[in-house]
Design an enzyme around this catalytic site. Sequence first.
Site, short mmCIF file in Angstrom:
data_model
loop_
_atom_site.label_atom_id
_atom_site.label_comp_id
_atom_site.label_asym_id
_atom_site.label_seq_id
_atom_site.Cartn_x
_atom_site.Cartn_y
_atom_site.Cartn_z
N HIS A 99 7.16 -60.68 -15.43
CA HIS A 99 6.46 -61.64 -14.56
C HIS A 99 6.55 -63.03 -15.19
O HIS A 99 6.65 -63.18 -16.41
CB HIS A 99 5.02 -61.20 -14.35
N ASP A 101 4.73 -65.41 -15.96
CA ASP A 101 3.83 -65.92 -17.01
C ASP A 101 3.97 -65.14 -18.31
O ASP A 101 3.15 -65.29 -19.22
CB ASP A 101 2.38 -65.93 -16.52
N HIS A 102 5.02 -64.33 -18.39
CA HIS A 102 5.27 -63.57 -19.62
C HIS A 102 6.69 -63.76 -20.14
O HIS A 102 7.00 -63.29 -21.22
CB HIS A 102 4.96 -62.08 -19.38
#
Lengths: 261, 261
Positions: A99, A101-102
């Site tokens: 994802h 944000d990772h």
Amino acid sequence: MTKPTKVVILDGGALSAREHMVYWQSASDAPMSLPVYSVLVMHADGNFLFDTGFDLEKFRANISPQGAIQTPAQTLPQQLSLLGIAPKNIHTVVNSHYHFDHCGGNHFCSGAVNVCHKAELAAALDPQPFESIGYSDRGFMPVDPDPKRQEDLARRLQTIEGDQEIAKGVFLFETPGHTLGHYSMMVRLSGRRPMLFTADASYTRRALDTMVLSTAHIDPVRGIGSMRRLQSLADEHDAELFFPHDPEEYTNYLKAPGWYN
Amino acid sequence: MTKPTKVVILDGGALSAREHMVYWQSASDAPMSLPVYSVLVMHADGNFLFDTGFDLEKFRANISPQGAIQTPAQTLPQQLSLLGIAPKNIHTVVNSHYHFDHCGGNHFCSGAVNVCHKAELAAALDPQPFESIGYSDRGFMPVDPDPKRQEDLARRLQTIEGDQEIAKGVFLFETPGHTLGHYSMMVRLSGRRPMLFTADASYTRRALDTMVLSTAHIDPVRGIGSMRRLQSLADEHDAELFFPHDPEEYTNYLKAPGWYN
């Protein structure tokens, strides 16, 4: 004698959300600010990075012009510089999952092997309709239009399966449900309890305590199983749980340039 | 010559919701009022009922004192009386699934066989933590403390699997995802296009058009597959789609005492 392992939390900014976007089936529209961070593991075998936060420009372009905060000091290179480390000196990037944000800072680590779960790469390359925002940052994927860059990305990708001890005392545990190929990480240290980073298998402590999944998920039944597994692992190893997006707990985490050892 | 089949929509009231509780991952907190209805199929083989709405008292006791509207005229016995039918003259109750707003009137139909998918009964008897509100009305289940009543409930339960033509021109199609054992129903009529009742495989037309699942679900990947299946079935049979909780479309449905034939 080998150098003792250090764990460093690298602040990566924050994302705005609503409570119902965090806690599945919650009726609450209350605003939340979700911290985002990466975990640097300074190990005798090299510098490992578990997750790399989000890319502010891609967030603004792909998702929303508002809703993300990331100062220049919160970018991955600036955070690493607090430890005197350059991004090119990261040995291995492990993504709990892909994802946005990772994995947003993966591109900074041009010399690293990029490890993820086999099922995660497959899922990210062929996402479900409901995963389009989650998998909106495709910069790390071996699908670059430039053949040379694509070859380089593909060469550095290494997919794994099952629980793994990727370096002495650094464990990856399969915790699917939020995504199909999700890993949590536990690190043994010489001077404290093991640290168990749940990643998005449980956004917050409240989520785990109440067994409420994140609103973003692909397999809620396995997600509940992964939450139960995290509880069991914490008990079994007397590990301290660290959550990826917990606004309250995050204020108490020691952040770079500080470290845990 | 057999009597031609009639389909009657029995109004069952409405439930308050927020947009993010209807459209998974929506950011909108806008209020919505979701219609709830049952479908009576008056067939040469008997009176079939597809879903039975919610039980107002149980909703208030189990879920919320507010948020549900159901006048006495919207109860199942009153709706059936518009067609001159008593609940005991319902031959078969088919539940698309066992969520509280689809099985709340089962208890009125004391002479009916109760048909559901085999996987649905198993899921309802052993729900996941995130399904507790969905499966909060357990009145139909063969778990009654009174042994005589339990025996009666168990005797009348009939679980099935696969697509089925339960009476000539009345088809059940497997559409799992919202729950594990979910059925949609198509009815062929002599004077119009077939009617395809999606049940909760797609709450609204907008949901199907945009491929957005309901926020309540157990297997989103299969849920997307079921939405695609409904589109294909509608195309293949030139069927008209009827949605279970569509505030706009519902205003145009012909309701009891009117009928489709």
